[in-house]
Design a protein around this motif. Sequence first.
Motif, short mmCIF file in Angstrom:
data_model
loop_
_atom_site.label_atom_id
_atom_site.label_comp_id
_atom_site.label_asym_id
_atom_site.label_seq_id
_atom_site.Cartn_x
_atom_site.Cartn_y
_atom_site.Cartn_z
N ASP A 186 -11.96 2.15 -0.98
CA ASP A 186 -12.10 2.83 -2.27
C ASP A 186 -10.94 2.48 -3.20
OD1 ASP A 186 -14.21 3.98 -0.95
OD2 ASP A 186 -13.28 5.95 -0.71
N GLY A 187 -9.72 2.59 -2.67
CA GLY A 187 -8.56 2.29 -3.50
C GLY A 187 -8.54 0.85 -3.98
N MET A 188 -8.93 -0.08 -3.10
CA MET A 188 -8.95 -1.50 -3.48
C MET A 188 -9.96 -1.75 -4.59
SD MET A 188 -10.03 -4.74 -1.11
CE MET A 188 -11.69 -4.10 -0.93
N SER A 194 -9.83 -1.10 -12.31
CA SER A 194 -8.82 -0.79 -13.31
C SER A 194 -8.30 -2.06 -13.99
CB SER A 194 -7.67 -0.02 -12.67
OG SER A 194 -6.64 0.23 -13.59
N LEU A 195 -8.08 -3.09 -13.21
CA LEU A 195 -7.63 -4.36 -13.77
C LEU A 195 -8.71 -5.00 -14.63
CD1 LEU A 195 -5.86 -5.91 -10.65
CD2 LEU A 195 -4.80 -4.67 -12.54
N ARG A 196 -9.92 -4.92 -14.17
CA ARG A 196 -11.03 -5.59 -14.86
C ARG A 196 -11.36 -4.91 -16.18
NH1 ARG A 196 -13.99 -5.22 -10.80
NH2 ARG A 196 -15.37 -3.51 -11.40
N TRP A 204 -6.45 8.15 -8.90
CA TRP A 204 -7.34 8.07 -7.74
C TRP A 204 -6.99 6.91 -6.81
CZ3 TRP A 204 -10.57 11.51 -5.76
CH2 TRP A 204 -10.95 12.59 -6.55
N ILE A 205 -6.47 5.83 -7.34
CA ILE A 205 -6.08 4.71 -6.47
C ILE A 205 -5.02 5.20 -5.48
CG2 ILE A 205 -4.98 2.45 -6.38
CD1 ILE A 205 -6.17 1.86 -9.13
N ARG A 206 -4.01 5.83 -6.01
CA ARG A 206 -2.92 6.33 -5.15
C ARG A 206 -3.41 7.38 -4.18
NH1 ARG A 206 2.70 9.03 -7.42
NH2 ARG A 206 3.56 9.61 -5.38
N ALA A 207 -4.25 8.30 -4.67
CA ALA A 207 -4.74 9.39 -3.81
C ALA A 207 -5.53 8.83 -2.63
CB ALA A 207 -5.59 10.35 -4.63
N LEU A 337 -14.39 8.82 -12.24
CA LEU A 337 -13.25 9.37 -11.51
C LEU A 337 -11.99 9.38 -12.36
CD1 LEU A 337 -13.45 7.96 -7.85
CD2 LEU A 337 -13.94 10.27 -8.66
N ASN A 338 -11.78 8.32 -13.14
CA ASN A 338 -10.53 8.24 -13.89
C ASN A 338 -10.45 9.25 -15.03
OD1 ASN A 338 -12.46 7.02 -15.50
ND2 ASN A 338 -11.11 5.41 -16.24
#
Length: 347
Positions: A186-188, A194-196, A204-207, A337-338
């Motif tokens: 999920d984080g990956m 996010s980059l794209r 959420w990436i960190r979580a 999510l963001n």
Amino acid sequence: MSSRVAGSVLLRHLGPRVFGPTTPAAQRPLLAGGEGGAVAVAMWARPLSTSAAEAAREEATASKDNVASTAAATAEAMQAAKAGAVQAAKEGKSPAASSYWGIVPAKLVNKDGAEWKWSCFRPWEAYTSDTTIDLSKHHKPKVLLDKIAYWTVKSLRVPTDIFFQRRYGCRAMMLETVAAVPGMVDGMLLHLRSLRRFEQSGGWIRALLEEAENERMHLMTFMEVANPKWYERALVLAVQGVFFNAYFLGYIVSPKFAHRVVGYLEEEAIHSYTEFLRDLEAGRIENVPAPRIAIDYWRLPADARLKDVVTVVRADEAHHRDVNHFAADIHFQGLELNKTPAPLGYH
């Protein structure tokens, strides 16, 4: 002598040649302009009366001296590193990694002042698990996608019960090798998204990566308790390979379905650890002392037992259950999510 000494020897010999005023490569600051460029010009300007031949002789002499210094420094550094390795071997220690890049492991201590022995997590990453969390919460499947997720997880429990039966130590090991996958996937994928899209992730990436790391620490703990057989290790390889790819594709197709599956997986994990605790309390499984890594990671008492470890692990799984059902609900409501702050540090 340590590798740090070897590095200082190299710097002492090569510093004047590399960074001194006779090295042609140092003329690069001329391109910088400004005051620095003026200083560089002043340093490197030759008198106009100096002939080309004299300049060539000076450069040749400097080059020879540089080569000689490099050879001497290299030899001395090798000798110093060798001496350091020999000394470390005599003391029964492993030789330190080269500090050439300036990366030196920090000397950490715990709250008692003793040296911190773990490199997989730091003292400030340890925490006290909230064991008061409601373990009975359950998301009732209502829509078709929820029902598919629910019965998928239920069907996966059948072969697990047949294979491991009541060997909960090995069962927990297998469970954690699977449970640590979703957070990483999920984080990956959110990271790439996010980059794209040039957008932030709402935390959420960190979580989700924190969740994956927490599950991995569960595995590191149970590896101290269970001793998996070779065929169980082979099963881990097979299951992890299949599950990673299946979950990866599932998250790409439907993130809400993927998060719901993980929520139900965590509910099953809570059930498994509850059965584990019952066997510990009934004496069917020996309540051995808690591994040291568990005591430090969850800040357990020094005399903690396996029962205490299973209790805090079960609480962690309950927190992961809530986070993933929460993420699935966000998607089911048609939101991103963001746009909703992630529950960082919830476990």
